[in-house]
Write an enzyme that holds these catalytic residues in place. Structure first.
Site, PDB file in Angstrom:
ATOM      1  N   CYS A   1      69.740   9.035  24.792  1.00  0.00           N
ATOM      2  CA  CYS A   1      68.828   8.927  23.645  1.00  0.00           C
ATOM      3  C   CYS A   1      69.176   9.900  22.528  1.00  0.00           C
ATOM      4  CB  CYS A   1      67.391   9.185  24.090  1.00  0.00           C
ATOM      5  SG  CYS A   1      66.768   7.998  25.291  1.00  0.00           S
TER       6      CYS A   1
ATOM      7  N   ARG B   1      58.113  20.953  10.819  1.00  0.00           N
ATOM      8  CA  ARG B   1      59.314  20.541  10.081  1.00  0.00           C
ATOM      9  C   ARG B   1      59.084  20.539   8.575  1.00  0.00           C
ATOM     10  NH1 ARG B   1      62.847  16.660  13.892  1.00  0.00           N
ATOM     11  NH2 ARG B   1      62.157  17.486  15.878  1.00  0.00           N
TER      12      ARG B   1
ATOM     13  N   LYS C   1      61.956   4.625  21.127  1.00  0.00           N
ATOM     14  CA  LYS C   1      63.268   5.257  20.986  1.00  0.00           C
ATOM     15  C   LYS C   1      63.470   6.396  21.994  1.00  0.00           C
ATOM     16  CE  LYS C   1      62.184   8.643  17.354  1.00  0.00           C
ATOM     17  NZ  LYS C   1      62.553   9.136  16.012  1.00  0.00           N
ATOM     18  N   ASP C   2      62.360   6.885  22.602  1.00  0.00           N
ATOM     19  CA  ASP C   2      62.458   7.954  23.597  1.00  0.00           C
ATOM     20  C   ASP C   2      62.770   7.438  25.000  1.00  0.00           C
ATOM     21  OD1 ASP C   2      61.777   9.686  21.576  1.00  0.00           O
ATOM     22  OD2 ASP C   2      59.708   9.981  22.235  1.00  0.00           O
TER      23      ASP C   2
ATOM     24  N   ARG D   1      63.735  21.952  15.486  1.00  0.00           N
ATOM     25  CA  ARG D   1      62.802  21.341  16.430  1.00  0.00           C
ATOM     26  C   ARG D   1      61.409  21.485  15.867  1.00  0.00           C
ATOM     27  NH1 ARG D   1      62.930  20.920  22.045  1.00  0.00           N
ATOM     28  NH2 ARG D   1      61.010  19.828  21.619  1.00  0.00           N
TER      29      ARG D   1
ATOM     30  N   ARG E   1      72.360  11.895  15.495  1.00  0.00           N
ATOM     31  CA  ARG E   1      72.565  10.608  14.806  1.00  0.00           C
ATOM     32  C   ARG E   1      72.371  10.761  13.303  1.00  0.00           C
ATOM     33  NH1 ARG E   1      68.869   7.509  12.595  1.00  0.00           N
ATOM     34  NH2 ARG E   1      67.199   8.694  13.593  1.00  0.00           N
ATOM     35  N   ARG E   2      71.277  11.418  12.924  1.00  0.00           N
ATOM     36  CA  ARG E   2      71.013  11.622  11.501  1.00  0.00           C
ATOM     37  C   ARG E   2      72.073  12.524  10.877  1.00  0.00           C
ATOM     38  NH1 ARG E   2      64.646  12.431  12.803  1.00  0.00           N
ATOM     39  NH2 ARG E   2      63.937  10.282  12.422  1.00  0.00           N
TER      40      ARG E   2
END
Length: 323
Positions: free
Chosen positions: A248, A157, A81-82, A151, A129-130
């Protein structure tokens, strides 16, 4: 092939080292050669700015690709995905192994599910996106949430939740599975609620596209780790992303999954979504057809769905489009 150790370029994060270690084990089995991990620090690892400000997740890829081009490593492992959607001519995507769980997950205080979070719950994520999809779901179902940009690595997180700064954070199921921390998940987000990033859960194994016998042998060996179903699915997803001219870090979700009749895979469904980060407007469409049997057909599927989404106003929801 020689018996000299192969050098695998990897980011230094705990997750990157874990998934590169898994690939290294597979490459050792396929080639019979030792594999050593070469740790490479990327700008994305050292910058504390939000990803959208520094060029999206592609910043994790550049340093690895530079090391490949300079001959400092023989191949590299990326989270697919990166990867930017444009493939450099001098490099080849030698393998896309079997995909892990593509879903997003919640890690919340008090083992809460997403829909059980209290009014005004603060949910951390670094992904537009989330944010877009969580906020859209909350609007549609009368939930009151606040998405907070964050981040950091997995420990950082989850630490925001443990320390009480946030009620929950959103992470990728695949990452937690790969580092053995799936037991910390309090809720799996259905792909009907939040579509993952294009390529989420899949790995990309990249090497030089050189014309020497040694390069060809390595490409062939790595190719044994390729999963055709995963590759065709992520090719369609990334084609959609490219046709939307989105980077991305754009608020774009996509997932291609295979629809089976018993044990036989008959069709592939591609779903895509674009939304404003506040969730006020989204465009979400899907298409289903025969499983593409070539790279070009998988690309065409993504482009066709993107064209339908653009016709419904997707471009206006993405902010600044990728150049």
């Amino acid at each position: 092939m020689s018996t000299k150790a192969l050098r695998l370029g990897t980011r230094r994060s705990k997750l990157a080292m874990a998934q590169s270690g898994q690939v290294a084990d597979a490459v050792r089995r396929v080639t019979g050669r030792p594999v050593e991990l070469v740790e490479i620090t990327t700008y994305g690892d050292t910058s504390r700015e939000h990803l959208a400000q520094i060029g999206g997740t592609g910043v994790f890829v550049t340093a690895l690709r530079d090391a490949l081009a300079r001959g400092e490593v023989d191949f590299a492992v990326h989270s697919l995905k990166d990867l930017p959607t444009t493939q450099p001519e001098e490099l080849v995507l030698a393998a896309v192994p079997v995909r892990e769980d593509p879903r997003d997950v919640i890690v919340a205080r008090d083992a809460l599910k997403f829909t059980d979070l209290p009014r005004g719950a603060r949910i951390g994520t670094g992904s537009p996106r989330r944010m877009a999809q969580l906020n859209a779901y909350a609007r549609a179902h009368g939930l009151d949430i606040e998405t907070v940009p964050i981040r950091g690595n997995v420990d950082t997180r989850i630490g925001f939740v443990r320390d009480g700064e946030l009620d929950a954070v959103v992470l990728a199921a695949a990452g937690l599975n790969r580092i053995g921390r799936s037991e910390e998940v309090t809720d799996f987000l259905s792909v009907d609620t939040v579509l993952p990033a294009p390529g989420q859960g899949a790995l990309a194994i990249e090497c030089r596209a050189g014309d020497t016998a040694q390069d060809a042998a390595l490409i062939a060996a790595l190719g044994e780790l390729d999963d055709p179903f995963t590759r065709v699915a992520v090719t369609a997803e990334r084609s959609l992303l490219a046709a939307l001219e989105a980077g991305c870090s754009a608020p774009v979700g996509a997932l291609a999954d295979h629809l089976a009749d018993g044990q036989i895979v008959k069709e592939m469904r591609l779903r895509g979504v674009v939304g404003t980060t506040d969730g006020s407007r989204t465009v979400q469409l899907s298409t289903t057809g025969p499983v593409p049997d070539t790279h070009d057909r998988a690309m065409a599927l993504g482009r066709e769905l993107a064209a339908e989404m653009l016709a419904q106003g997707a471009a206006g929801l993405m902010g600044e489009r990728a150049q």
